[in-house]
Structure formats: structure tokens, C-alpha cells
Design an enzyme around this catalytic site. Structure first.
Site, mmCIF file in Angstrom:
data_model
loop_
_atom_site.group_PDB
_atom_site.id
_atom_site.type_symbol
_atom_site.label_atom_id
_atom_site.label_comp_id
_atom_site.label_asym_id
_atom_site.label_seq_id
_atom_site.Cartn_x
_atom_site.Cartn_y
_atom_site.Cartn_z
ATOM 1 N N HIS A 1 -9.700 1.463 1.009
ATOM 2 C CA HIS A 1 -9.526 0.280 1.861
ATOM 3 C C HIS A 1 -10.571 0.226 2.979
ATOM 4 O O HIS A 1 -10.231 -0.014 4.149
ATOM 5 C CB HIS A 1 -8.111 0.263 2.426
ATOM 6 C CG HIS A 1 -7.590 -1.105 2.720
ATOM 7 N ND1 HIS A 1 -8.299 -2.019 3.479
ATOM 8 C CD2 HIS A 1 -6.449 -1.730 2.355
ATOM 9 C CE1 HIS A 1 -7.582 -3.126 3.567
ATOM 10 N NE2 HIS A 1 -6.466 -2.987 2.888
ATOM 11 N N HIS B 1 0.806 -1.222 0.000
ATOM 12 C CA HIS B 1 0.000 0.000 0.000
ATOM 13 C C HIS B 1 0.840 1.274 0.000
ATOM 14 O O HIS B 1 0.561 2.221 0.740
ATOM 15 C CB HIS B 1 -0.976 -0.005 1.176
ATOM 16 C CG HIS B 1 -1.992 -1.108 1.109
ATOM 17 N ND1 HIS B 1 -2.515 -1.573 -0.077
ATOM 18 C CD2 HIS B 1 -2.578 -1.852 2.093
ATOM 19 C CE1 HIS B 1 -3.389 -2.546 0.178
ATOM 20 N NE2 HIS B 1 -3.439 -2.739 1.471
ATOM 21 N N GLU C 1 -11.446 -4.019 -2.563
ATOM 22 C CA GLU C 1 -10.544 -2.955 -3.020
ATOM 23 C C GLU C 1 -10.416 -3.029 -4.535
ATOM 24 O O GLU C 1 -9.620 -3.811 -5.052
ATOM 25 C CB GLU C 1 -9.172 -3.126 -2.362
ATOM 26 C CG GLU C 1 -9.197 -3.131 -0.844
ATOM 27 C CD GLU C 1 -8.074 -3.982 -0.257
ATOM 28 O OE1 GLU C 1 -6.906 -3.610 -0.410
ATOM 29 O OE2 GLU C 1 -8.360 -5.037 0.337
#
Ligand code: NAG
Ligand code: NAG
Length: 346
Positions: free
Chosen positions: A180, A107, A311
Site C-alpha cells: 500500500h 485490509h 495496489e
């Protein structure tokens, strides 16, 4: 109420004093977001009897968001999901990223967009809010300056749109943003999501190795525990997997590159139903496998499978996987990612 008192206190304490909480409201439909990580804090939805619950997982304070490792509600980037060995090669240059997941980058890396204070560009409480962030050349190891924008918008009284945009200013760079948010349609504090029903309009997945890095294969789900082409309970075959679902689904509409329906989630107890559309090629379906006794909103403790994430994204590790759709965006081009959620009851 406690959560907002705590937040207010932290707003006053935060250096620069520029972290805020913003509500969007249309009729009874409301959400709260913060410019810390461009994060979704709450989504209030009625059940089939009109009782409201907050259906997203979260923390009680900005301090918890800044120290947390769960990415609750966050906008993640510059590249969402994992990049193997925290490196990639582009135009002959090897870029070394910050590793924050064993030897891999997760991420965006150690900093990541989800830990940044974004600028509030535009806010209209009955419709939308736009946050912007300028990611500098070299941040977490990525090349070039990039301007990023995310808009949360309520459409009618039952839809939430999330529009993400990013423009590289001077160098080609991979870009892959994702929202998220962890959903539990029975309420964030109701327990696990294993009895929710899900349908995923995806007939293939990108399998991963033991470090959760794609092997490069694209395989059919037919006949496996990953097959959700027909709606069924999330828990119905989860025991066949070591930990739960944490995998990128290849969306069936991918090749068409337009706006496609991705998923439908239904909780029969509350009657709440969520549908999701996107223009992205993939969606990571994650069942909170790594959530272990996390102290969340109002002190509620979240356990494994407390929420589910959908996601929408480009494929994981695409920068190192030549057969995956490219995430490289050149200066002059614009990355655009749209998600639309529709919430109903039945
Ligand atoms: C930060 O999070 C870790 C676990 O990820 C926890 O052990 C620690 O107590 C937290 N620190 C603060 C100041 O909340
Ligand atoms: C990271 O890489 C080093 C060197 O290859 C290796 O020894 C180590 O086991 C790796 N760590 C993890 C968590 O995979």
C-alpha cells in the site's frame, strides 16, 4: 535526520525492542523499510538533473504508523481491500471478520498484517530483506494458521521487486496481500499528483456501491473518466468523479496468469518515471481521496491527492463475488504475488 532520531528513540522504547529500520542500497538507489507492518518508509530517486527526493508518503514515527488509518507503505492482509458485511462462507461455514470500515472489513480488519511486528528473516543491505509473520487461526476472524513472507529486493540500480508468499497450514482460507505504498514522483512533500501522467493497461473495472463494495459487474472503461489505456494526466477528468479514483482495474493480461505490465506513471516536472509489472489479476488505483491534513514525514502536511497507490491484488470482495477469480488457498498450496517497479527519468 529528525525522522531517524525519532525512530531510534521508539526502537528503544518499544516493548521487546524488536522494531527496526533497514536500508537497502545499490549505487545511489536506496529504500528504507521497517518490520513494523513490513512497511516501506522511503524510496530515494534522482530526478532528471540528479537531485534526490523521497517519493513515498509516510509518517515520522512508529507511533504514527500504529495509530494511522492511511496504510502508508504497509503490507496489507490477510485479505487486502474490502469484504462486504465483514463475512463470507467457505465450505459451509460462515466466518465473521472484524469490521473496521463501517460494516465492512478493510485490509484484513482491526488488527491486519500492517499493524504486526514481523520477524526479520534475512537481510543483506546491498540486495534484499525478508520479513515473515505467522498469522494464527481466527486472527481477525479468518480460518487457519498461515505463514507469510515478504521480500523487498533491489535489482540493478533501477528496479525494486516485492515478492509475497503465504502458505495456509491447516485450513483453506482466502489470501490477498497488497503493498500500500503512496507514490508522488515529484517528492512526497511536493503537493498533489494530479499533473502526473498515468497509463493503466486495463480495459475494464469492477464498479462499487456507495460503501465501496463491488456490485459484481465487470464493465469496460472505454469513453469514461476511468479510461487510461492511453497515457494522460490523472487530473484531466477527475472532476467527473465524486471524489477521485478508488477502483479495481481488471488487468488485460489477467487470463494469461503470467507476469504482465500494469502501469506507467510519469512526472514531467522531475522527469521521474515508474513502470510496474505483476502476476496479479487486478490493481487498485487510488488517488488519496481520503487523505485530509495528515501530518507526515518531517511534519509535512499531506492533503487530498497527495499521492497515488497502485495496489496490485486479487479483486475486492472476491470471497462474496462468485464471478471474480477465487482467492481461496488450500493447505499444501502456496499463494505467490510478485511486483516489480522500474524507475527511470526522461
Ligand atoms: C490517533 O489518530 C487520531 C486520528 O486518526 C487522532 O485524532 C489522535 O490524536 C491520534 N492519537 C495519537 C496518540 O497520536
Ligand atoms: C450497518 O448495518 C446496520 C444493520 O444493517 C445498519 O443499520 C447500519 O446503517 C450499517 N452501517 C453502515 C455504516 O452502513
Amino acid at each position: 535526520m529528525l525522522v531517524f532520531l525519532v525512530f531510534n528513540l521508539l526502537i528503544q522504547l518499544s516493548r521487546g525492542g524488536d522494531i527496526g529500520i533497514y536500508e537497502l542500497k545499490k549505487g545511489d538507489f536506496s529504500i528504507k523499510v521497517t518490520n513494523y507492518g513490513a512497511t516501506v518508509l522511503s524510496v530515494m530517486l534522482p530526478d532528471r538533473n540528479g537531485k534526490f527526493d523521497d517519493v513515498v508518503l509516510g509518517y515520522d514515527s512508529i507511533k504514527d504508523y500504529s495509530n494511522g488509518t492511511t496504510y502508508f507503505g504497509a503490507l496489507v492482509g490477510r485479505v487486502a481491500n474490502r469484504i462486504g458485511n465483514a463475512r463470507f462462507t467457505l465450505n459451509g461455514v460462515v466466518y465473521h471478520l472484524s469490521a473496521n470500515d463501517g460494516n465492512n472489513t478493510l485490509h484484513g480488519g482491526k488488527k491486519g498484517f500492517s499493524k504486526m511486528v514481523w520477524t526479520v528473516e534475512d537481510y543483506q543491505a546491498n540486495s534484499h530483506i525478508t520479513f515473515t509473520y505467522n498469522s494464527p487461526d481466527g486472527e481477525d476472524g479468518f480460518p487457519g494458521d498461515v505463514s507469510v513472507e515478504v521480500t523487498y529486493m533491489l535489482m540493478d540500480t533501477d528496479k525494486l521487486a516485492i515478492k509475497m508468499k503465504a502458505k495456509p497450514k491447516n485450513k483453506a482460507t482466502p489470501i490477498n496481500l497488497a503493498s500500500h505504498t503512496y507514490w508522488n514522483l515529484a517528492g512526497h512533500n511536493s503537493g498533489d499528483i494530479l499533473s502526473h501522467t498515468i497509463q493503466l493497461l486495463a480495459s475494464k473495472i469492477t464498479p462499487v456501491n456507495k460503501h465501496l463494495i463491488p456490485t459484481g459487474q465487470i464493465v469496460p472503461v472505454a469513453g469514461t473518466a476511468y479510461d487510461f489505456l492511453q497515457a494522460r494526466e490523472i487530473g484531466s477528468r477527475i472532476s467527473e468523479l465524486s471524489d477521485g479514483y478508488d477502483i479495481n482495474y481488471v488487468l488485460d493480461g489477467t487470463s494469461k496468469k503470467h507476469f504482465n505490465k500494469v502501469a506507467m506513471v510519469h512526472d514531467s516536472k522531475s522527469g521521474r518515471k515508474m513502470e510496474l509489472w505483476t502476476n496479479q489479476p487486478g490493481v487498485q488505483f487510488y488517488t488519496s481521496n481520503m487523505i485530509a491534513s495528515v501530518k507526515g514525514k518531517f511534519g509535512f502536511i499531506y492533503h487530498k491527492h497527495a499521492g497515488l497507490c497502485l495496489e496490485t491484488q486479487g479483486f475486492p470482495d472476491a470471497v462474496n463475488q462468485p464471478n471474480f477469480p477465487s482467492q481461496i488457498v488450500n493447505p499444501g498450496a502456496t499463494y505467490e504475488h510478485i511486483m516489480v517497479y522500474r524507475f527511470t527519468t526522461e
